[in-house]
Design a protein around this motif. Structure first.
Motif, PDB file in Angstrom:
ATOM      1  N   THR A 122       1.074  -1.185  -0.044  1.00 48.97           N
ATOM      2  CA  THR A 122       0.033  -0.129   0.025  1.00 48.97           C
ATOM      3  C   THR A 122       0.906   1.135  -0.125  1.00 48.97           C
ATOM      4  OG1 THR A 122      -1.436  -1.306   1.385  1.00 48.97           O
ATOM      5  CG2 THR A 122      -1.927   1.092   1.007  1.00 48.97           C
ATOM      6  N   ILE A 123       0.468   2.158  -0.640  1.00 53.40           N
ATOM      7  CA  ILE A 123       1.177   3.490  -0.818  1.00 53.40           C
ATOM      8  C   ILE A 123       0.058   4.682  -0.237  1.00 53.40           C
ATOM      9  CG2 ILE A 123       2.435   5.334  -2.200  1.00 53.40           C
ATOM     10  CD1 ILE A 123       3.507   3.420  -3.833  1.00 53.40           C
ATOM     11  N   TYR A 124       0.376   5.188   0.624  1.00 51.13           N
ATOM     12  CA  TYR A 124      -0.350   6.410   0.923  1.00 51.13           C
ATOM     13  C   TYR A 124       0.221   7.543   0.430  1.00 51.13           C
ATOM     14  CZ  TYR A 124      -2.124   2.988   4.419  1.00 51.13           C
ATOM     15  OH  TYR A 124      -2.694   1.892   5.053  1.00 51.13           O
ATOM     16  N   SER A 125      -0.644   8.471  -0.388  1.00 43.77           N
ATOM     17  CA  SER A 125       0.067   9.567  -1.068  1.00 43.77           C
ATOM     18  C   SER A 125       1.271  10.302  -0.438  1.00 43.77           C
ATOM     19  CB  SER A 125      -1.180  10.599  -1.397  1.00 43.77           C
ATOM     20  OG  SER A 125      -1.677  11.012  -0.403  1.00 43.77           O
ATOM     21  N   PRO A 126       2.311  10.129  -1.098  1.00 41.96           N
ATOM     22  CA  PRO A 126       3.447  10.984  -0.356  1.00 41.96           C
ATOM     23  C   PRO A 126       3.623  12.274  -1.074  1.00 41.96           C
ATOM     24  CG  PRO A 126       4.114   9.506  -2.212  1.00 41.96           C
ATOM     25  CD  PRO A 126       2.771   9.284  -2.240  1.00 41.96           C
ATOM     26  N   HIS A 127       4.745  13.135  -0.633  1.00 38.75           N
ATOM     27  CA  HIS A 127       4.693  14.405  -1.307  1.00 38.75           C
ATOM     28  C   HIS A 127       5.495  14.108  -2.566  1.00 38.75           C
ATOM     29  CE1 HIS A 127       4.680  16.667   2.718  1.00 38.75           C
ATOM     30  NE2 HIS A 127       3.970  17.206   2.009  1.00 38.75           N
ATOM     31  N   VAL A 128       6.325  13.277  -2.549  1.00 38.68           N
ATOM     32  CA  VAL A 128       7.155  12.921  -4.011  1.00 38.68           C
ATOM     33  C   VAL A 128       7.030  11.413  -4.121  1.00 38.68           C
ATOM     34  CG1 VAL A 128       9.457  13.212  -5.119  1.00 38.68           C
ATOM     35  CG2 VAL A 128       8.426  14.854  -3.417  1.00 38.68           C
ATOM     36  N   LEU A 129       7.016  11.128  -5.208  1.00 41.01           N
ATOM     37  CA  LEU A 129       7.107   9.611  -5.657  1.00 41.01           C
ATOM     38  C   LEU A 129       8.064   9.531  -7.099  1.00 41.01           C
ATOM     39  CD1 LEU A 129       4.632   6.841  -5.664  1.00 41.01           C
ATOM     40  CD2 LEU A 129       5.529   7.458  -7.910  1.00 41.01           C
ATOM     41  N   ILE A 130       9.086   8.625  -6.742  1.00 40.58           N
ATOM     42  CA  ILE A 130       9.714   8.381  -7.997  1.00 40.58           C
ATOM     43  C   ILE A 130       9.677   7.235  -8.618  1.00 40.58           C
ATOM     44  CG2 ILE A 130      12.305   8.265  -8.733  1.00 40.58           C
ATOM     45  CD1 ILE A 130      13.065  10.091  -6.317  1.00 40.58           C
ATOM     46  N   LEU A 131       8.976   7.249  -9.793  1.00 41.65           N
ATOM     47  CA  LEU A 131       8.834   6.137 -10.756  1.00 41.65           C
ATOM     48  C   LEU A 131      10.021   5.755 -11.436  1.00 41.65           C
ATOM     49  CD1 LEU A 131       6.664   3.923 -12.023  1.00 41.65           C
ATOM     50  CD2 LEU A 131       6.421   5.859 -13.611  1.00 41.65           C
ATOM     51  N   GLU A 132      10.607   4.355 -11.021  1.00 34.90           N
ATOM     52  CA  GLU A 132      11.707   4.185 -11.696  1.00 34.90           C
ATOM     53  C   GLU A 132      11.586   2.845 -12.609  1.00 34.90           C
ATOM     54  OE1 GLU A 132      14.440   1.821 -11.527  1.00 34.90           O
ATOM     55  OE2 GLU A 132      13.677   0.943  -9.939  1.00 34.90           O
ATOM     56  N   GLY A 133      12.176   2.745 -13.766  1.00 32.07           N
ATOM     57  CA  GLY A 133      11.759   1.552 -14.822  1.00 32.07           C
ATOM     58  C   GLY A 133      12.163   1.727 -16.055  1.00 32.07           C
ATOM     59  N   ILE A 134      12.519   0.546 -16.715  1.00 35.07           N
ATOM     60  CA  ILE A 134      13.211   0.876 -18.018  1.00 35.07           C
ATOM     61  C   ILE A 134      12.083   1.583 -18.921  1.00 35.07           C
ATOM     62  CG2 ILE A 134      14.944  -1.104 -18.219  1.00 35.07           C
ATOM     63  CD1 ILE A 134      12.816  -2.794 -19.522  1.00 35.07           C
ATOM     64  N   PHE A 135      10.782   1.463 -18.687  1.00 38.67           N
ATOM     65  CA  PHE A 135       9.801   2.117 -19.499  1.00 38.67           C
ATOM     66  C   PHE A 135       9.102   3.445 -18.742  1.00 38.67           C
ATOM     67  CE2 PHE A 135       9.633  -2.025 -21.809  1.00 38.67           C
ATOM     68  CZ  PHE A 135      10.414  -1.618 -22.832  1.00 38.67           C
ATOM     69  N   ALA A 136       9.603   3.987 -17.895  1.00 37.97           N
ATOM     70  CA  ALA A 136       9.141   4.892 -17.133  1.00 37.97           C
ATOM     71  C   ALA A 136       8.510   6.301 -17.833  1.00 37.97           C
ATOM     72  CB  ALA A 136       9.946   5.509 -16.024  1.00 37.97           C
ATOM     73  N   LEU A 137       9.222   6.475 -18.980  1.00 35.76           N
ATOM     74  CA  LEU A 137       8.787   7.687 -19.894  1.00 35.76           C
ATOM     75  C   LEU A 137       8.278   7.119 -21.233  1.00 35.76           C
ATOM     76  CD1 LEU A 137      11.986   9.827 -19.537  1.00 35.76           C
ATOM     77  CD2 LEU A 137      10.349   9.718 -18.055  1.00 35.76           C
ATOM     78  N   HIS A 138       7.549   5.913 -21.215  1.00 38.80           N
ATOM     79  CA  HIS A 138       7.177   5.218 -22.638  1.00 38.80           C
ATOM     80  C   HIS A 138       5.891   5.691 -22.670  1.00 38.80           C
ATOM     81  CE1 HIS A 138       6.846   2.276 -25.689  1.00 38.80           C
ATOM     82  NE2 HIS A 138       5.647   1.912 -25.134  1.00 38.80           N
ATOM     83  N   ASP A 139       4.953   5.610 -21.745  1.00 43.83           N
ATOM     84  CA  ASP A 139       3.361   5.819 -22.070  1.00 43.83           C
ATOM     85  C   ASP A 139       3.014   7.305 -21.910  1.00 43.83           C
ATOM     86  OD1 ASP A 139       0.644   3.806 -21.849  1.00 43.83           O
ATOM     87  OD2 ASP A 139       0.478   5.806 -21.160  1.00 43.83           O
ATOM     88  N   GLN A 140       2.489   7.725 -23.153  1.00 40.70           N
ATOM     89  CA  GLN A 140       1.766   9.242 -22.950  1.00 40.70           C
ATOM     90  C   GLN A 140       1.196   9.525 -21.589  1.00 40.70           C
ATOM     91  OE1 GLN A 140       3.122  11.592 -24.854  1.00 40.70           O
ATOM     92  NE2 GLN A 140       2.007  13.041 -23.401  1.00 40.70           N
ATOM     93  N   ARG A 141       0.300   8.668 -21.321  1.00 40.24           N
ATOM     94  CA  ARG A 141      -0.671   8.950 -19.892  1.00 40.24           C
ATOM     95  C   ARG A 141       0.374   9.183 -18.512  1.00 40.24           C
ATOM     96  NH1 ARG A 141      -4.110   3.443 -20.346  1.00 40.24           N
ATOM     97  NH2 ARG A 141      -1.881   2.919 -20.918  1.00 40.24           N
ATOM     98  N   VAL A 142       1.469   8.114 -18.709  1.00 42.80           N
ATOM     99  CA  VAL A 142       2.077   8.267 -17.434  1.00 42.80           C
ATOM    100  C   VAL A 142       2.939   9.713 -17.768  1.00 42.80           C
ATOM    101  CG1 VAL A 142       4.386   7.324 -16.627  1.00 42.80           C
ATOM    102  CG2 VAL A 142       2.572   5.962 -17.228  1.00 42.80           C
ATOM    103  N   LEU A 143       3.574   9.894 -18.994  1.00 41.65           N
ATOM    104  CA  LEU A 143       4.313  11.200 -18.979  1.00 41.65           C
ATOM    105  C   LEU A 143       3.292  12.457 -18.468  1.00 41.65           C
ATOM    106  CD1 LEU A 143       6.001  10.358 -22.727  1.00 41.65           C
ATOM    107  CD2 LEU A 143       6.894  10.965 -20.454  1.00 41.65           C
ATOM    108  N   ASP A 144       2.208  12.456 -18.782  1.00 41.63           N
ATOM    109  CA  ASP A 144       1.154  13.569 -18.481  1.00 41.63           C
ATOM    110  C   ASP A 144       1.254  13.652 -17.151  1.00 41.63           C
ATOM    111  OD1 ASP A 144       0.742  13.861 -21.216  1.00 41.63           O
ATOM    112  OD2 ASP A 144      -1.288  12.917 -21.123  1.00 41.63           O
ATOM    113  N   LEU A 145       1.319  12.662 -16.321  1.00 41.05           N
ATOM    114  CA  LEU A 145       1.362  12.817 -14.802  1.00 41.05           C
ATOM    115  C   LEU A 145       2.626  13.059 -14.167  1.00 41.05           C
ATOM    116  CD1 LEU A 145      -0.743   9.459 -14.140  1.00 41.05           C
ATOM    117  CD2 LEU A 145      -1.585  11.991 -13.870  1.00 41.05           C
ATOM    118  N   LEU A 146       3.829  12.966 -14.961  1.00 39.09           N
ATOM    119  CA  LEU A 146       4.949  13.364 -14.604  1.00 39.09           C
ATOM    120  C   LEU A 146       5.282  14.939 -14.403  1.00 39.09           C
ATOM    121  CD1 LEU A 146       7.162  10.762 -16.278  1.00 39.09           C
ATOM    122  CD2 LEU A 146       6.026  10.584 -13.953  1.00 39.09           C
TER     123      LEU A 146
END
Ligand code: CTP
Length: 247
Positions: A122-146
């Motif tokens: 479970t993640i309880y909304s933090p101030h900062v979340l670092i999403l890391e992975g080989i495809f962290a910048l691949h999906d446009q919907r994810v990019l829009d949230l960064l």
């Protein structure tokens, strides 16, 4: 420098994406950024299991495999380096929940079994979340949230050697299998899918955690974003006639 306190609610989490080759040091870079920021409410969300770091969420957004695919994975014949292997729908759903300040249940994955486990983290909304992975910048919907997009750059030989050591020590693999998987899937797909993410990155960080200037700049930038969000929140509360509570 003295930092201001940031105010609740836990909505509008700042999300930082860190992409890069397998073995490029994304996780270490994320940890170095966190250390530099010295903020309590920061979480690393890895797109694959990270058994060696206790303060990162051990999770995965790989799609569950069929029994045939699991057998292929055990022979190092399953392509984990194609974006098709990632469940971006679930990732986007979880990121949206976190961004909105909702609690998010993250799937947990077993590298040895090549499958999702029954439990979740479970993640309880933090101030900062670092999403890391080989495809962290691949999906446009994810990019829009960064809020910030980082590409972690490293020499290919270094990536391969780190990966061999790690996969044998921590992921229950053998040397032949690692090398076979690297040349069949990891390397060609790096050029096809991973490297192009450089084009959508805000910052390209060479030399990973050795790059103290880049880490400093990133941490500073995140603090500025948080300051702005915090000020906006206080102004909104003032407008509503309420008072912001410092943490
Ligand atoms: N992978 C795998 N078996 C699975 C799932 C994923 O071998 N069941 C591999 C994929 O081949 C992919 C890699 O996991 O290349 C992605 O994890 P990675 O980003 O490599 O993690 P790290 O190398 O630890 O990242 P870094 O060193 O940059 O922190």
């Amino acid at each position: 420098m003295e930092r201001s306190h940031y105010s609740p609610p836990w909505a509008n989490t700042s999300i930082i994406g860190v992409a890069g080759s397998s073995g490029s040091g994304k996780t270490s870079l994320a940890l170095a950024i966190i250390k530099q920021m010295s903020l309590p409410w920061v979480v690393i969300l890895s797109m694959v299991l990270r058994p060696r770091y206790t303060n990162s969420i051990q999770d995965s957004f790989y799609r569950p495999l069929t029994p045939d695919q699991i057998a292929a994975a055990h022979r190092n014949e399953y392509d984990f380096d194609s974006p098709d292997a990632i469940d971006f729908d679930v990732l986007v759903e979880k990121l949206r929940d976190i961004k909105e300040g909702k609690k998010a249940e993250i799937p947990v994955y077993s590298f040895e079994k090549h499958s999702r486990l029954d439990k979740t983290t479970t993640i309880y909304s933090p101030h900062v979340l670092i999403l890391e992975g080989i495809f962290a910048l691949h999906d446009q919907r994810v990019l829009d949230l960064l809020d910030l997009r980082i590409f972690c750059e490293a020499d290919g030989d270094l990536c391969l050697s780190r990966r061999i050591v790690r996969d044998i020590r921590e992921r229950g693999r053998d040397m032949e299998g690692c090398i076979k998987q690297w040349f069949t899937f990891v390397k060609p797909n790096f050029h096809k899918f991973v490297e192009p993410q450089r084009n959508v990155a805000d910052i390209i960080v060479p030399r990973g955690i050795e790059n103290k200037i880049a880490i400093d700049m990133v941490a500073d930038r995140i603090h500025k974003t948080l300051d702005t969000k915090s000020e906006e929140h206080r102004a909104e509360l003032k407008r509503l006639g309420k008072e912001a509570k410092d943490l």
